[in-house]
Design a protein around this motif. Structure first.
Motif, PDB file in Angstrom:
ATOM      1  N   PHE A 266      56.554  53.062  61.531  1.00 19.54           N
ATOM      2  CA  PHE A 266      57.207  53.208  60.270  1.00 19.54           C
ATOM      3  C   PHE A 266      56.084  53.066  59.071  1.00 19.54           C
ATOM      4  N   GLU A 267      55.551  51.890  59.140  1.00 21.46           N
ATOM      5  CA  GLU A 267      54.573  51.582  58.166  1.00 21.46           C
ATOM      6  C   GLU A 267      53.527  52.510  57.984  1.00 21.46           C
ATOM      7  N   VAL A 268      52.938  53.068  58.950  1.00 18.41           N
ATOM      8  CA  VAL A 268      51.916  54.279  58.763  1.00 18.41           C
ATOM      9  C   VAL A 268      52.523  55.382  58.474  1.00 18.41           C
ATOM     10  N   ILE A 270      55.292  55.640  56.271  1.00 22.20           N
ATOM     11  CA  ILE A 270      55.835  55.650  55.028  1.00 22.20           C
ATOM     12  C   ILE A 270      54.470  55.518  54.034  1.00 22.20           C
ATOM     13  N   ARG A 271      53.743  54.667  54.379  1.00 21.05           N
ATOM     14  CA  ARG A 271      52.332  54.433  53.445  1.00 21.05           C
ATOM     15  C   ARG A 271      51.326  55.514  53.808  1.00 21.05           C
ATOM     16  N   PHE A 272      50.931  55.945  54.838  1.00 17.90           N
ATOM     17  CA  PHE A 272      49.705  56.836  55.110  1.00 17.90           C
ATOM     18  C   PHE A 272      50.239  58.370  55.004  1.00 17.90           C
ATOM     19  N   GLY A 399      67.475  47.455  57.829  1.00 20.21           N
ATOM     20  CA  GLY A 399      68.491  48.448  57.581  1.00 20.21           C
ATOM     21  C   GLY A 399      68.026  49.507  56.600  1.00 20.21           C
ATOM     22  N   ASP A 400      67.687  48.936  55.485  1.00 18.46           N
ATOM     23  CA  ASP A 400      67.578  49.577  54.121  1.00 18.46           C
ATOM     24  C   ASP A 400      67.133  51.002  53.843  1.00 18.46           C
ATOM     25  N   SER A 401      65.829  51.423  54.222  1.00 14.79           N
ATOM     26  CA  SER A 401      65.533  52.740  54.133  1.00 14.79           C
ATOM     27  C   SER A 401      66.086  53.792  54.954  1.00 14.79           C
ATOM     28  N   PHE A 402      66.827  53.417  55.941  1.00 14.46           N
ATOM     29  CA  PHE A 402      67.626  54.502  56.733  1.00 14.46           C
ATOM     30  C   PHE A 402      68.639  55.152  56.094  1.00 14.46           C
ATOM     31  N   HIS A 460      65.512  40.463  48.445  1.00 16.17           N
ATOM     32  CA  HIS A 460      64.858  41.201  47.377  1.00 16.17           C
ATOM     33  C   HIS A 460      64.736  42.647  47.872  1.00 16.17           C
ATOM     34  N   LEU A 461      64.615  42.783  49.142  1.00 18.34           N
ATOM     35  CA  LEU A 461      64.453  44.372  49.628  1.00 18.34           C
ATOM     36  C   LEU A 461      65.821  45.062  49.321  1.00 18.34           C
ATOM     37  N   THR A 462      66.879  44.293  49.206  1.00 18.27           N
ATOM     38  CA  THR A 462      68.322  44.997  49.204  1.00 18.27           C
ATOM     39  C   THR A 462      68.482  45.429  47.920  1.00 18.27           C
ATOM     40  N   LEU A 531      54.954  40.331  45.419  1.00 10.37           N
ATOM     41  CA  LEU A 531      54.476  41.520  44.546  1.00 10.37           C
ATOM     42  C   LEU A 531      55.567  42.835  44.825  1.00 10.37           C
ATOM     43  N   ARG A 532      56.598  42.468  45.380  1.00 13.19           N
ATOM     44  CA  ARG A 532      57.607  43.648  45.897  1.00 13.19           C
ATOM     45  C   ARG A 532      58.055  44.543  44.661  1.00 13.19           C
ATOM     46  N   PRO A 533      58.394  45.726  44.967  1.00 13.68           N
ATOM     47  CA  PRO A 533      58.713  46.525  43.881  1.00 13.68           C
ATOM     48  C   PRO A 533      60.479  46.880  43.799  1.00 13.68           C
ATOM     49  N   GLU A 534      61.066  46.553  44.767  1.00  9.57           N
ATOM     50  CA  GLU A 534      62.520  46.879  44.654  1.00  9.57           C
ATOM     51  C   GLU A 534      63.375  46.791  43.385  1.00  9.57           C
ATOM     52  N   VAL A 535      63.021  45.525  42.802  1.00  9.07           N
ATOM     53  CA  VAL A 535      64.002  45.389  41.580  1.00  9.07           C
ATOM     54  C   VAL A 535      63.491  46.396  40.636  1.00  9.07           C
ATOM     55  N   SER A 591      49.222  46.337  49.514  1.00  5.55           N
ATOM     56  CA  SER A 591      49.076  47.891  49.287  1.00  5.55           C
ATOM     57  C   SER A 591      50.438  48.320  48.483  1.00  5.55           C
ATOM     58  N   PHE A 592      51.554  47.774  48.876  1.00 10.10           N
ATOM     59  CA  PHE A 592      52.694  48.587  48.112  1.00 10.10           C
ATOM     60  C   PHE A 592      52.793  48.007  46.599  1.00 10.10           C
ATOM     61  N   PHE A 593      51.908  47.073  46.059  1.00 12.71           N
ATOM     62  CA  PHE A 593      51.780  46.567  44.839  1.00 12.71           C
ATOM     63  C   PHE A 593      51.192  47.948  43.975  1.00 12.71           C
ATOM     64  N   ALA A 595      51.018  51.079  45.191  1.00 18.25           N
ATOM     65  CA  ALA A 595      51.763  52.061  45.505  1.00 18.25           C
ATOM     66  C   ALA A 595      53.278  52.269  44.664  1.00 18.25           C
ATOM     67  N   GLU A 596      53.762  50.997  44.804  1.00 13.78           N
ATOM     68  CA  GLU A 596      55.123  51.013  44.150  1.00 13.78           C
ATOM     69  C   GLU A 596      55.322  50.430  42.932  1.00 13.78           C
ATOM     70  N   THR A 597      54.752  49.083  43.038  1.00  9.65           N
ATOM     71  CA  THR A 597      55.467  48.192  41.864  1.00  9.65           C
ATOM     72  C   THR A 597      54.748  48.788  40.472  1.00  9.65           C
ATOM     73  N   ASN A 619      59.507  58.993  48.395  1.00 10.55           N
ATOM     74  CA  ASN A 619      59.755  58.217  49.765  1.00 10.55           C
ATOM     75  C   ASN A 619      59.972  57.018  49.699  1.00 10.55           C
ATOM     76  N   THR A 620      60.156  56.115  50.625  1.00  9.56           N
ATOM     77  CA  THR A 620      60.568  54.743  50.555  1.00  9.56           C
ATOM     78  C   THR A 620      59.233  53.793  50.050  1.00  9.56           C
ATOM     79  N   GLU A 621      57.952  54.540  50.097  1.00 10.90           N
ATOM     80  CA  GLU A 621      56.931  53.666  49.684  1.00 10.90           C
ATOM     81  C   GLU A 621      56.552  54.117  48.112  1.00 10.90           C
ATOM     82  N   ALA A 622      57.539  54.878  47.331  1.00 11.66           N
ATOM     83  CA  ALA A 622      57.342  55.593  45.927  1.00 11.66           C
ATOM     84  C   ALA A 622      56.341  56.696  45.899  1.00 11.66           C
TER      85      ALA A 622
HETATM   86  C1  DMJ Z   1      57.630  48.946  51.128  1.00 13.64           C
HETATM   87  O1  DMJ Z   1      56.632  48.933  52.006  1.00 13.64           O
HETATM   88  C2  DMJ Z   1      58.604  49.757  51.226  1.00 13.64           C
HETATM   89  O2  DMJ Z   1      59.482  49.912  50.154  1.00 13.64           O
HETATM   90  C3  DMJ Z   1      59.597  49.636  52.410  1.00 13.64           C
HETATM   91  O3  DMJ Z   1      60.727  50.416  52.411  1.00 13.64           O
HETATM   92  C4  DMJ Z   1      60.358  48.190  52.421  1.00 13.64           C
HETATM   93  N1  DMJ Z   1      59.673  47.450  51.567  1.00 13.64           N
HETATM   94  C5  DMJ Z   1      58.365  47.385  51.201  1.00 13.64           C
HETATM   95  C6  DMJ Z   1      57.959  46.713  50.038  1.00 13.64           C
HETATM   96  O4  DMJ Z   1      58.559  45.617  49.734  1.00 13.64           O
END
Ligand code: DMJ
Length: 642
Positions: A266-268, A270-272, A399-402, A460-462, A531-535, A591-593, A595-597, A619-622
């Motif tokens: 999953f991580e590879v 969405i990020r790579f 569950g979130d990004s599903f 926070h993810l929600t 450093l999460r981005p969701e909010v 790394s998502f700081f 990519a996303e935040t 995508n879910t990694e912005a």
């Molecule tokens: C990110 O890698 C993605 O947004 C993922 O879907 C879940 N959350 C992290 C950052 O918080």
């Protein structure tokens, strides 16, 4: 005496000398000396036979040379001498004259001798060289092989119609205040990138306090430059082109997926893969597409399970997959195997190879057929049995990004994939019915279904769900667009409260709505901010759909808090307690700081024509991917499928 024809070739087969039984009438007449002489003659004869056997020419050897070595296959068209003509070559043996045969053998012997001498000379030459010279030669050979392999891997992919790429560049905002805020975000990006480049280059992430590279188990023990790949598109849209080129150069020369490392699929993905595909679409540089396709090939073995639901982890070299030890009795996780669709459809589109598309459609079909308790999707699914694990349901972690990808599959297909839209609509109706509640203080929150009851806690993810509801409002069932936009706004408000009720004005990892508490963390291990981005992601979507200035204001508050409390001289770090005025750092620049935040913050202070949502789906990694006009569950955008 026996005739030679009857003589055995081996002493073992000679009948035992039994003078007593075979020749009884002679026994009395033969004296001892005569017996001895007879024995002597017999043994001499046997010895002779042995000798003759060993001196016989070895016909098997000739046979081998004749059939196996090209040296003795002489181009020949005349079969009159009894040889067989095989495609213009005469095979020796039958009817060939002795003289020629001997000549051949002589020639062969000479060749072998010459080869040996040559090898000896070469070895002597080698020995004369210094260690370093020999090492350099070996390295040159290795490089040659690597180059060859690279050439093989870099075969150009089939051309496909380039999707409509609108809004890669945009004018600066006319409002000076907004422009300055945007410039500040760009400066923060530079600070994060430059420190990573200086102290963590090539590592997955950075430890900004220790000033060295960092990695976690999602990347295995690899050094795959996750921050470089994740940050590329942010650099590009911010106009940081020198930095972008540095990243591209590193990827071109160093990003290698043939590593003995167990990574999160999953991580590879969405990020790579997401990062590389976005970089490809934005910049048009082929290297990103090629790397994405190479990497995707390495993830495919993860799907080799009895059900086709992939393992959570795969070893990039061996292809062996397995699940996280902590996940309900060996289950795979909904948010992981359900967050591959966007990237995999793009891979099939770009390569003309349906393999990726088929993998994710198989997952979808399987999920469609399954019973869902209360219409909710549990977070765990066993890839061996195809049965749900524990009945936990969450719109946050696991569950979130599903849910996000059901909606985005529809948007990404130019709203043609109505099957995905229906699944999304069904899912959020069940979520609204069972998980979304209003607190006593009037805050709308999304709880989690656990062991038959609703846990009044939100992660926070929600908070990403506010943006998702707003994004899915248009096109919703029974024309409830207004309702979903309102729901998005309420979630954004709740999440803002979770920030505003802390000392640092940064949101905790999880917050409760229980026993008089509203939107605050209770447990110490839920008070961190990494450093999460969701909010901020939700603020940006809400800004795009409503242009209510409060979203820019809330985003700016968050940016300032990050700059004040998370910035250190070596980059940006997460903090361990957002309720403490002097919090400890976690010493990780995620790394998502980058990519996303920082990307969502930058977009929040940019014009809407930068990556417009009608043409791009994040995508879910912005990582923005362009909309492809795909007929329902087919890939008709790509001529390879027509
Ligand atoms: C990110 O890698 C993605 O947004 C993922 O879907 C879940 N959350 C992290 C950052 O918080």
């Amino acid at each position: 005496m026996a005739t030679p024809a009857l003589l055995p070739l081996s002493g073992r087969r000679l009948p035992p000398l039994n003078l007593g039984t075979s020749f009884p009438h002679h026994r009395a007449t033969l004296r001892l000396s005569e017996k001895f002489i007879l024995l002597l003659i017999l043994s001499a004869f046997i010895t002779l036979c042995f000798g003759a056997f060993f001196f016989l020419p070895d016909s098997s050897k000739h046979k081998r040379f004749d059939l196996g070595l090209e040296d003795v296959l002489i181009p020949h068209v005349d079969t009159s001498k009894g040889g067989k003509n095989l495609g213009g070559y005469l095979i020796h043996g039958q009817g060939h004259d002795e003289h020629r045969h001997r000549e051949e053998e002589e020639r062969l012997r000479n060749k072998i001798r010459a080869d040996h001498e040559k090898a000896l000379e070469e070895a002597k030459e080698k020995l004369k060289k210094s260690r370093d010279e020999i090492r350099a030669e070996i390295q040159t050979e290795k490089n040659k092989v690597a180059q060859e392999m690279k050439k093989k891997d870099s075969k150009p992919l089939p051309p496909v119609p380039v999707p409509n790429l609108i809004g890669i560049n945009s004018e600066d905002p006319t409002d000076k205040d907004i422009r300055e805020k945007r410039d500040k975000i760009k400066e923060m990006m530079k600070h994060a990138w430059e420190n990573y480049r200086q102290y963590g280059w090539g590592h997955n992430e950075l430890k900004p306090i220790a000033r060295k590279g960092h990695s976690t188990n999602i990347f295995g023990n690899s050094q795959m430059g996750a921050t470089i790949v994740d940050a590329l598109d942010t650099l590009y849209i911010m106009g940081l082109h020198d930095e972008f080129r540095e990243g591209q150069d590193w990827i071109d020369k160093n990003l290698d997926f043939s590593v003995n490392s167990e990574v999160s699929v999953f991580e590879v993905n969405i990020r790579f893969i997401g990062g590389l595909l976005a970089a490809y679409y934005l910049s048009g540089q082929e290297v990103f597409k090629l790397k994405a396709v190479q990497l995707a090939g390495k993830l495919l073995p993860a799907f080799n399970t009895p059900t086709g639901i992939p393992w959570a982890m795969v070893n990039l070299k061996s292809g062996v997959g397995r699940n996280w030890g902590w996940a309900s009795a060996g289950s795979s996780i909904l948010a992981e195997f359900g967050t591959l669709h966007m990237e995999f459809v793009h891979l099939s589109y770009l390569t003309g190879d349906p393999v990726y598309y088929n993998k994710v459609m198989h997952i979808r079909k399987l999920l469609q057929k399954m019973d869902r308790p209360n219409g909710l999707y549990p977070n765990y699914l066993n890839p061996r049995t195809g049965r749900w694990g524990q009945h936990h349901t969450s719109v946050g972690g696991l569950g979130d990004s599903f849910y996000e990808y059901l909606l985005k599959a529809w948007l990404m297909s130019d709203k043609m994939d109505t099957e995905a839209r229906k699944m999304y609509d069904d899912a959020i109706e069940a979520i609204e019915r069972h998980l979304i509640r209003k607190s006593n203080g009037g805050l709308t929150y999304i709880g989690e279904w656990k062991n038959g009851h609703l846990e009044r806690k939100m992660g926070h993810l929600t908070c990403f769900a506010g943006g998702m509801f707003a994004l899915g409002a248009d096109g919703s069932r029974d024309d409830k667009a207004g309702h979903y936009l309102q729901l998005g706004a309420e979630i954004a408000h709740t999440c803002h409260e979770s920030y505003d009720r802390t000392t640092l004005k940064l949101g905790p990892e999880a917050f409760k709505f229980d026993g008089g508490l509203e939107a605050v963390a209770v447990r110490q291990n839920e008070k961190y901010y990494i450093l999460r981005p969701e909010v901020i992601e939700t603020y940006w979507y809400m800004w795009r759909f409503t242009h209510d200035p409060k979203y820019r204001q809330w985003g700016w508050e968050a940016a300032q808090a990050i700059d004040k409390y998370c910035r250190v001289s070596g980059g940006f770090s997460g903090v361990k307690d957002v309720y403490s005025s002097s919090p400890a750092y976690d010493d990780v620049q995620q790394s998502f700081f980058l990519a996303e935040t920082l990307k969502y913050l930058y977009l929040l202070f940019s014009n809407d024509d930068l990556l417009p949502l009608d043409n791009w789906v994040f995508n879910t990694e912005a990582h923005p991917l362009p909309v492809l006009h795909l007929a329902n569950t087919t890939l008709s955008g790509n001529p390879a499928y027509r």
